[in-house]
Write an enzyme that holds these catalytic residues in place. Structure first.
Site, PDB file in Angstrom:
ATOM      1  N   ALA A  73      69.745 -23.702 -53.247  1.00  0.00           N
ATOM      2  CA  ALA A  73      70.628 -24.034 -54.358  1.00  0.00           C
ATOM      3  C   ALA A  73      71.308 -22.769 -54.854  1.00  0.00           C
ATOM      4  O   ALA A  73      70.798 -21.669 -54.667  1.00  0.00           O
ATOM      5  CB  ALA A  73      69.828 -24.675 -55.494  1.00  0.00           C
ATOM      6  N   HIS A  74      72.436 -22.964 -55.433  1.00  0.00           N
ATOM      7  CA  HIS A  74      73.144 -21.851 -56.061  1.00  0.00           C
ATOM      8  C   HIS A  74      72.730 -21.840 -57.529  1.00  0.00           C
ATOM      9  O   HIS A  74      73.016 -22.771 -58.262  1.00  0.00           O
ATOM     10  CB  HIS A  74      74.663 -22.040 -55.952  1.00  0.00           C
ATOM     11  CG  HIS A  74      75.151 -22.157 -54.549  1.00  0.00           C
ATOM     12  ND1 HIS A  74      75.227 -21.075 -53.713  1.00  0.00           N
ATOM     13  CD2 HIS A  74      75.578 -23.217 -53.838  1.00  0.00           C
ATOM     14  CE1 HIS A  74      75.698 -21.461 -52.542  1.00  0.00           C
ATOM     15  NE2 HIS A  74      75.912 -22.759 -52.591  1.00  0.00           N
ATOM     16  N   HIS A  75      72.038 -20.809 -57.938  1.00  0.00           N
ATOM     17  CA  HIS A  75      71.589 -20.718 -59.324  1.00  0.00           C
ATOM     18  C   HIS A  75      72.734 -20.167 -60.164  1.00  0.00           C
ATOM     19  O   HIS A  75      72.948 -18.957 -60.229  1.00  0.00           O
ATOM     20  CB  HIS A  75      70.336 -19.846 -59.429  1.00  0.00           C
ATOM     21  CG  HIS A  75      69.198 -20.447 -58.685  1.00  0.00           C
ATOM     22  ND1 HIS A  75      68.451 -21.464 -59.221  1.00  0.00           N
ATOM     23  CD2 HIS A  75      68.707 -20.226 -57.452  1.00  0.00           C
ATOM     24  CE1 HIS A  75      67.535 -21.832 -58.353  1.00  0.00           C
ATOM     25  NE2 HIS A  75      67.680 -21.096 -57.271  1.00  0.00           N
TER      26      HIS A  75
END
Length: 144
Positions: A73-75
């Site tokens: 995931a892209h935080h």
């Protein structure tokens, strides 16, 4: 490939060790149906033994195709960029407010999730941060 599976296991092991050292009370791994409780940090011997047991079991099970959930995931927005240290983690240059010379250069500097792939914006932020780092290096007297 075998190389990729080994790399995934190495990364998982490091993550397990990191969160255990940080005081995690339980671990959640895709290999197991329920969170795995850890002994308290005050019981270092038991905690260490349980961490080693979990790592050994994770490596024994491996990462069979389509049987262990893996994702990334892209935080975004977790280290917000801003002009006020009260509501942001990094300055507009990506340097942290708390630690001079420490830069955060990824999508976590977004004010919130963009709702789309952040690649191009992240590249722009990285370029901007690199320009600031170059400028800063040019103003620091040489130690040679």
């Amino acid at each position: 490939s075998d190389y990729d599976l080994h790399s995934i296991a190495d990364g998982a092991e490091r993550a397990i060790r990191l969160v255990a050292a940080a005081g995690a009370e339980r671990l959640v791994l895709g290999h197991f149906s329920a969170p795995l409780p850890l002994p308290p940090p005050s019981d270092a011997k038991a905690r260490s033994a349980e961490v080693e047991r979990i790592i050994a079991e994770m490596r024994r099970l491996g990462f069979p195709l389509f049987q262990v959930p893996l994702f990334s995931a892209h935080h975004m927005g977790t280290c917000r960029m801003g002009t006020d240290p009260k509501v942001s983690v990094v300055k507009p240059t990506c340097e942290t407010w708390e630690c001079s010379g420490l830069y955060v250069v990824d999508a976590s500097t977004f004010p919130t999730s963009s709702g789309t792939n952040p690649m191009v914006t992240t590249l722009g932020i990285a370029h901007m941060a690199a320009q600031e780092m170059k400028r800063r290096q040019c103003t620091i007297p040489s130690r040679l």
